[in-house]
Design an enzyme around this catalytic site. Structure first.
Site, PDB file in Angstrom:
ATOM      1  N   GLU A  23      31.595  48.303  35.517  1.00 25.13           N
ATOM      2  CA  GLU A  23      31.114  47.105  34.803  1.00 25.13           C
ATOM      3  C   GLU A  23      29.682  46.738  35.201  1.00 25.13           C
ATOM      4  OE1 GLU A  23      33.307  47.064  37.229  1.00 25.13           O
ATOM      5  OE2 GLU A  23      32.519  45.618  38.680  1.00 25.13           O
ATOM      6  N   CYS A  54      37.099  48.365  43.095  1.00 23.14           N
ATOM      7  CA  CYS A  54      36.646  47.825  44.375  1.00 23.14           C
ATOM      8  C   CYS A  54      37.743  46.979  45.035  1.00 23.14           C
ATOM      9  CB  CYS A  54      35.344  47.056  44.169  1.00 23.14           C
ATOM     10  SG  CYS A  54      34.452  46.775  45.708  1.00 23.14           S
ATOM     11  N   HIS A  93      31.633  50.701  40.549  1.00 23.80           N
ATOM     12  CA  HIS A  93      31.719  49.577  39.607  1.00 23.80           C
ATOM     13  C   HIS A  93      31.253  49.969  38.214  1.00 23.80           C
ATOM     14  CE1 HIS A  93      32.542  46.184  42.407  1.00 23.80           C
ATOM     15  NE2 HIS A  93      31.957  46.970  43.294  1.00 23.80           N
TER      16      HIS A  93
END
Lengths: 225, 324
Positions: free
Chosen positions: A200, A87, A198
């Site tokens: 994570e 990102c 993302h």
């Protein structure tokens, strides 16, 4: 194995990234700030998480790209240290010329925050083991519209494309206008990967998907080698 | 081996010897000319008075943060200066209408302008130094957009400093001409001379002419008047303060780069009634203020690099720099 999680002023995904990394066996996440960035030289891999580094002023990632921290990271990249940039971290790596292209504002002109599907492409990066897999990951960005004046430069390095859940790459599965639905690219040697989605945020069941583990695991495998 | 004489440039009233080490000697001769050299005389002491007037004025300009080519005075007729490439256009600043301006536009001599007026002239004796437009300078490649903006901006700054200086010494600065030189790195400097030869100066009370018009109009006492200008300036205490310099940087998206912000603004503009709107491009404008130019050596090169590597992303944006 130590993974550096790089936090610029305005980065805000560092804690979920640390929590995600710590859930893998044998991984010690190390938070690296601009005032102790010499820690970059003591880690085995680098994770550049998302956020709004330096307020996204001028262009997203542009100011972080001028920091001494990024100079150190560029040196590590030259030595072959694996890097995963996500990102705003991805925006920082394109602005630092570690990766090709530029992330323009979404063609929808809206901030987009939702789950998308991602098809992993044939590529020479550390994600090659996932080739053909379709993953469900969240995105949350305003400037994710990956662009380059010569689309070949992106096609060459594409590691993942926005697709539907079956893996078909369709215009309607493109959330931001990226050229060729490309969601992520690698550098020439394949040790640096950047993407808008993302991983994570898709590590624990309560997050709605655990597909992010596959990406993080591939990155960690590259760090081990 | 190049003979010494080949490095000497003989002008109408001055000779310049390039010393080959980045400096040059500017020799002020006693020649005085008018009408593109048609009228020519030798006046004893003329070289010396213009030499010391130029030195004094350039020192004041430097103190005001305006870069000039002046290094030091060597003897009564010689200045050591930076060796520069002189741009082929000269800049004239006018506070009060006089001379060719009145003939050209039919304006009454002595008319004071609300704002000082800047004009550019092509340096070409054969063509009688014609007035030249900024767009022509750009088109003929005589100077860049940035250089033109620098010339205009710094000519006005020179005017502000000198107008105050002359006023304090009881004189009106009617108009003056400057030349601009460029070093090998592209830095710009006020060059050549600033003296009774290159300006119009009137006594503030009597409006008596003290400049080269005395020679042009055969009024006599040319050297005495030039000396009067020098003496009056030399007798006032004048400490100009240095002004900050502002650089206006414009960053625009390149054509053919997706520009979502422009598209949204376009839709709004069409909704507001300007239905013929074809495209809207939204860019950025950045104003950088430097304390003063003299404090920042090589600002031009640095600003260019900062624009190229940081302020604009060369993949998607073009930039332009102007001095405000």
């Amino acid at each position: 194995m130590k993974i550096g999680v790089v936090r610029f002023p305005g980065t805000n995904n560092e804690h979920e990234t640390i929590r995600a990394l710590a859930s893998f066996d044998g991984v010690t996440p190390v938070l690296i700030d601009v005032w102790n960035h010499e820690l970059v030289n003591q880690v085995d891999g680098l994770y550049l998480p998302g956020g709004f580094s330096y307020g996204d002023f001028l262009r997203a990632g542009a100011i972080a790209a001028t920091t001494e921290t990024m100079q150190l990271i560029k040196e590590k990249a030259k030595e072959g240290t694996p890097i995963l940039s996500i990102c705003n971290g991805f925006q920082v790596t394109t602005e630092s010329s570690l990766l090709e292209g530029v992330l323009l504002p979404n063609n929808t002109t809206r901030f987009v925050c939702k789950f998308i599907h991602l098809r992993i492409e044939t590529n020479d990066s550390y994600l090659s083991g996932l080739e053909g897999q379709v993953l469900k990951l969240p995105i949350a960005h305003f400037e994710g519209n990956l662009w380059h004046p010569s689309s070949n430069e992106l096609e060459k390095y594409a590691v993942a494309r926005y697709s539907d859940e079956k893996g078909d790459v369709l215009p309607q599965s493109n959330p931001n206008g990226s050229l060729g639905n490309i969601a992520g690219i690698s550098n020439e040697t394949g040790v640096i990967v950047g993407m808008m989605p993302h991983p994570e945020r898709a590590v624990f069941p309560y997050q709605g998907s655990t597909d992010g583990r596959l990406i993080i695991n591939s990155f960690l495998e590259a760090v081990k080698c | 081996m190049v003979g010494a004489s080949e490095s000497i440039y003989e002008g109408k009233v001055k000779s310049v010897e390039d010393l080959g080490d980045g400096t040059a000697i500017m020799h002020f001769r006693n020649d005085i000319t008018a009408g593109d050299g048609v009228k020519h005389e030798m006046l004893e002491g003329k070289g010396a008075i213009n030499c010391k007037t130029t030195a004094m004025i350039f020192e004041k300009l430097e103190a005001a943060g305006i870069p000039t080519h002046f290094i030091k005075q060597l003897d009564s007729n010689k200045l050591l200066v930076k060796s520069l490439k002189i741009l082929p256009v000269e800049v004239v600043v006018r506070n009060i209408a006089a001379g060719s301006f009145c003939r050209r536009y039919g304006v009454q001599q002595g008319t004071t302008f609300d704002k000082p007026l800047v004009e550019f002239f092509l340096k070409d004796d054969a063509l009688h130094d014609p007035l030249i437009m900024k767009s022509t300078i750009l088109n003929l490649g005589l100077a860049s957009k940035l250089e033109i903006s620098w010339m205009e901006s710094f000519a006005l700054r020179v005017n502000e400093v000198l107008r105050d200086f002359f006023r304090k010494a009881g004189m009106l600065l009617v108009d003056f001409k400057i030349e601009i030189g460029k070093d090998f790195e592209g830095n710009l400097f006020v060059a050549d001379e600033i003296s009774g030869d290159s300006m119009r100066v009137w006594d503030v009370e009597t409006l008596e002419i003290l400049d080269k018009d005395r020679f042009r109009k055969d009024l006599g006492n040319v050297i005495e008047s030039y000396t009067e200008i020098y003496d009056r300036l030399n007798n006032v205490v004048f400490n100009p303060s240095s002004q900050p310099m502002a650089l206006q940087i414009e960053i625009m998206p390149k054509a053919d780069v997706p520009n979502p912000a422009g598209d949204v603004v376009k839709r709004a503009i069409v909704n507001m009634g300007l239905t013929a709107t074809e495209a809207v491009s939204v860019g950025k404008s950045i104003l950088i203020t430097l304390t003063n130019e003299m404090a920042e050596k090589n600002w031009l090169k640095k600003v260019n690099e900062i624009c190229k590597n940081f302020l604009a992303n060369p993949l998607i944006e073009d930039f332009s720099i102007e001095v405000q």
